[in-house]
Design a protein around this motif. Structure first.
Motif, PDB file in Angstrom:
ATOM      1  N   VAL A 184      49.823  35.148  45.009  1.00 46.05           N
ATOM      2  CA  VAL A 184      48.855  34.551  44.093  1.00 46.05           C
ATOM      3  C   VAL A 184      49.266  33.108  43.833  1.00 46.05           C
ATOM      4  O   VAL A 184      50.426  32.836  43.501  1.00 46.05           O
ATOM      5  CB  VAL A 184      48.772  35.315  42.759  1.00 46.05           C
ATOM      6  CG1 VAL A 184      47.706  34.693  41.849  1.00 46.05           C
ATOM      7  CG2 VAL A 184      48.453  36.789  43.000  1.00 46.05           C
ATOM      8  N   GLN A 196      35.037  35.239  38.277  1.00 44.49           N
ATOM      9  CA  GLN A 196      36.362  35.413  37.713  1.00 44.49           C
ATOM     10  C   GLN A 196      37.148  36.356  38.614  1.00 44.49           C
ATOM     11  O   GLN A 196      36.585  37.282  39.202  1.00 44.49           O
ATOM     12  CB  GLN A 196      36.299  36.012  36.303  1.00 44.49           C
ATOM     13  CG  GLN A 196      35.904  35.022  35.221  1.00 44.49           C
ATOM     14  CD  GLN A 196      36.996  34.006  34.927  1.00 44.49           C
ATOM     15  OE1 GLN A 196      38.147  34.186  35.298  1.00 44.49           O
ATOM     16  NE2 GLN A 196      36.625  32.937  34.237  1.00 44.49           N
ATOM     17  N   ASN A 197      38.447  36.095  38.730  1.00 47.82           N
ATOM     18  CA  ASN A 197      39.297  37.045  39.420  1.00 47.82           C
ATOM     19  C   ASN A 197      39.532  38.260  38.532  1.00 47.82           C
ATOM     20  O   ASN A 197      39.488  38.158  37.303  1.00 47.82           O
ATOM     21  CB  ASN A 197      40.651  36.398  39.756  1.00 47.82           C
ATOM     22  CG  ASN A 197      40.555  35.407  40.891  1.00 47.82           C
ATOM     23  OD1 ASN A 197      39.810  35.613  41.853  1.00 47.82           O
ATOM     24  ND2 ASN A 197      41.287  34.321  40.790  1.00 47.82           N
ATOM     25  N   GLY A 202      41.152  38.385  47.021  1.00 45.84           N
ATOM     26  CA  GLY A 202      40.901  39.798  46.793  1.00 45.84           C
ATOM     27  C   GLY A 202      41.948  40.645  47.467  1.00 45.84           C
ATOM     28  O   GLY A 202      42.947  40.149  47.999  1.00 45.84           O
ATOM     29  N   PHE A 236      45.141  35.849  46.154  1.00 41.03           N
ATOM     30  CA  PHE A 236      44.239  35.247  45.179  1.00 41.03           C
ATOM     31  C   PHE A 236      44.636  33.795  44.960  1.00 41.03           C
ATOM     32  O   PHE A 236      45.827  33.467  44.913  1.00 41.03           O
ATOM     33  CB  PHE A 236      44.315  35.973  43.829  1.00 41.03           C
ATOM     34  CG  PHE A 236      43.717  37.348  43.833  1.00 41.03           C
ATOM     35  CD1 PHE A 236      42.367  37.540  43.565  1.00 41.03           C
ATOM     36  CD2 PHE A 236      44.500  38.463  44.111  1.00 41.03           C
ATOM     37  CE1 PHE A 236      41.810  38.808  43.572  1.00 41.03           C
ATOM     38  CE2 PHE A 236      43.961  39.730  44.116  1.00 41.03           C
ATOM     39  CZ  PHE A 236      42.601  39.908  43.848  1.00 41.03           C
ATOM     40  N   HIS A 278      39.230  31.030  41.794  1.00 39.04           N
ATOM     41  CA  HIS A 278      38.535  32.299  41.606  1.00 39.04           C
ATOM     42  C   HIS A 278      38.114  32.900  42.944  1.00 39.04           C
ATOM     43  O   HIS A 278      37.005  33.434  43.084  1.00 39.04           O
ATOM     44  CB  HIS A 278      37.312  32.137  40.706  1.00 39.04           C
ATOM     45  CG  HIS A 278      37.625  31.607  39.347  1.00 39.04           C
ATOM     46  ND1 HIS A 278      36.650  31.180  38.468  1.00 39.04           N
ATOM     47  CD2 HIS A 278      38.809  31.401  38.701  1.00 39.04           C
ATOM     48  CE1 HIS A 278      37.216  30.756  37.358  1.00 39.04           C
ATOM     49  NE2 HIS A 278      38.530  30.871  37.476  1.00 39.04           N
ATOM     50  N   SER A 323      44.125  31.541  41.917  1.00 39.99           N
ATOM     51  CA  SER A 323      43.661  31.758  40.551  1.00 39.99           C
ATOM     52  C   SER A 323      42.642  30.720  40.077  1.00 39.99           C
ATOM     53  O   SER A 323      41.559  31.096  39.605  1.00 39.99           O
ATOM     54  CB  SER A 323      44.854  31.820  39.605  1.00 39.99           C
ATOM     55  OG  SER A 323      44.442  32.097  38.291  1.00 39.99           O
ATOM     56  N   LEU A 378      44.747  41.100  39.462  1.00 39.02           N
ATOM     57  CA  LEU A 378      45.125  40.218  40.570  1.00 39.02           C
ATOM     58  C   LEU A 378      45.889  40.958  41.677  1.00 39.02           C
ATOM     59  O   LEU A 378      46.854  40.459  42.231  1.00 39.02           O
ATOM     60  CB  LEU A 378      45.958  39.044  40.052  1.00 39.02           C
ATOM     61  CG  LEU A 378      45.199  38.020  39.200  1.00 39.02           C
ATOM     62  CD1 LEU A 378      46.175  37.033  38.562  1.00 39.02           C
ATOM     63  CD2 LEU A 378      44.177  37.279  40.044  1.00 39.02           C
TER      64      LEU A 378
END
Length: 344
Positions: free
Chosen positions: A170, A190-191, A99, A91, A96, A93, A195
């Motif tokens: 991340v 939005q994530n 996955g 991800f 956004h 952050s 996460l």
């Protein structure tokens, strides 16, 4: 989780840089569990000679030097081999994007293949600045040069590995004043709050795990005294987003008294995931704040401290560095937070 296979790791590192010449390894003792020291890069044309590894294991120093060397050479085959062949999570952050991917090949095809191909035409680099942790989980500070996104991006990443392969990573950074980088952020997205933590278990060492949760709980409760007691006398407190640096435990306590109730990693925050070793690492946090949903806090630890229980030693924080995305809030909010760093 099994310990990292020495032959697998050193073979991967050697593919990008000779082991004896990697940062922090040239003068280190043969024991791979010993902390790394800062050293000289043998390939300054690939990676600048800036990597600081005083709070990293030798395995982590070798691993991440090789990882970013492959990335900055745009070598997708070498780069993707650092990831778990099966399920993995990535991800970004602030953007956004990302996955949980069923395989690393899916991650390659959907994200990193096109990314590195595009970067290869720019001459830009993505290189590490500081590593904290070991080869099971770590915090890594790195810089993307302006050629990659139109201006520089300074990032703190959380890495979790299994059997010598990255399973989850991340990226956290401050999107404020990085309009060109944020041009890639899909609108109205939005994530997920988790996460990708659902696919890994916490692999941090017992000291950093207990310590991070103790600090996170104190900050979330607004307990300035308990939080301040965790810092060494000469500690540094750095918020990369508000451009704030506070020096020394007494000053840190006064700053938290003024600012904690308004900081996103204060009341209402929650520890999401801890990474690192007994030398340090960090924790990702989430909040109920609609504007600023998450961020990361890196921790470097000393060797002296008290005990939570007889088997777990609790050092003091010598350096805390946090970052979160201020592109999600008004400029006036950032100005008011920055002003709180000034002693009345």
């Amino acid at each position: 989780m099994e310990s990292l296979n020495r032959r697998t790791l050193l073979g991967a590192a050697a593919a990008a840089v000779p082991l004896a010449a990697a940062p922090g390894l040239a003068s280190a003792s043969p024991g791979l569990s010993q902390p790394a020291r800062s050293g000289r890069s043998p390939h300054p044309e690939v990676l600048p000679d800036v990597l600081e590894t005083s709070h990293a294991s030798r395995e982590a120093a070798a691993l991440f030097h090789a990882y970013y060397t492959a990335k900055s050479r745009y070598d997708i085959d070498a780069f993707i081999d650092f990831f778990n062949p099966g399920q993995m999570a990535y991800f970004d952050s602030p953007l956004h994007i990302g996955g949980v991917f069923p395989t690393r090949d899916a991650f390659r095809d959907q994200v990193m293949g096109p990314t590195l191909e595009g970067w290869s035409k720019t001459g830009g680099k993505s290189y590490p600045l500081r590593v904290i942790g070991d080869a099971t989980s770590a915090i890594v500070f790195f810089r993307n040069t302006p050629e990659l996104f139109g201006n520089e991006v300074r990032i703190i990443s959380s890495f979790t590995l299994e059997h010598g392969k990255i399973v989850r990573v991340v990226d956290y950074w401050d999107g404020r004043r990085n309009d060109k980088a944020l041009a890639n952020r899909p609108p109205n997205t939005q994530n997920p709050r988790s996460l990708g933590t659902e696919i890994v278990r916490e692999s941090a060492g017992p000291v950093i795990r207990t310590f991070a949760r103790r600090l996170g709980s104190a900050l979330a409760a607004g307990d300035v005294d308990s939080a301040t007691a965790l810092f060494s006398d000469d500690a540094l407190f750095e918020d990369m987003t508000t451009r704030t640096t506070i020096v020394g435990r007494p000053a840190i306590g006064r700053y938290l008294t003024r600012a904690l109730s308004r900081l996103p990693y204060g009341p209402g925050s929650e520890v999401l995931h801890v990474v690192g070793s007994d030398q340090g690492g960090g924790y990702e946090w989430v909040t109920d704040n609609v504007a600023v949903p998450n961020g990361v806090t890196a921790l470097q630890l000393d060797r002296v401290g008290d005990y939570i229980h007889p088997d777990v030693r609790t050092p003091r924080i010598t350096r805390l560095t946090t970052v979160w995305d201020a592109s999600l809030v008004e400029d006036s909010t950032i100005r008011s937070l920055a002003a709180l760093s000034i002693e009345p």
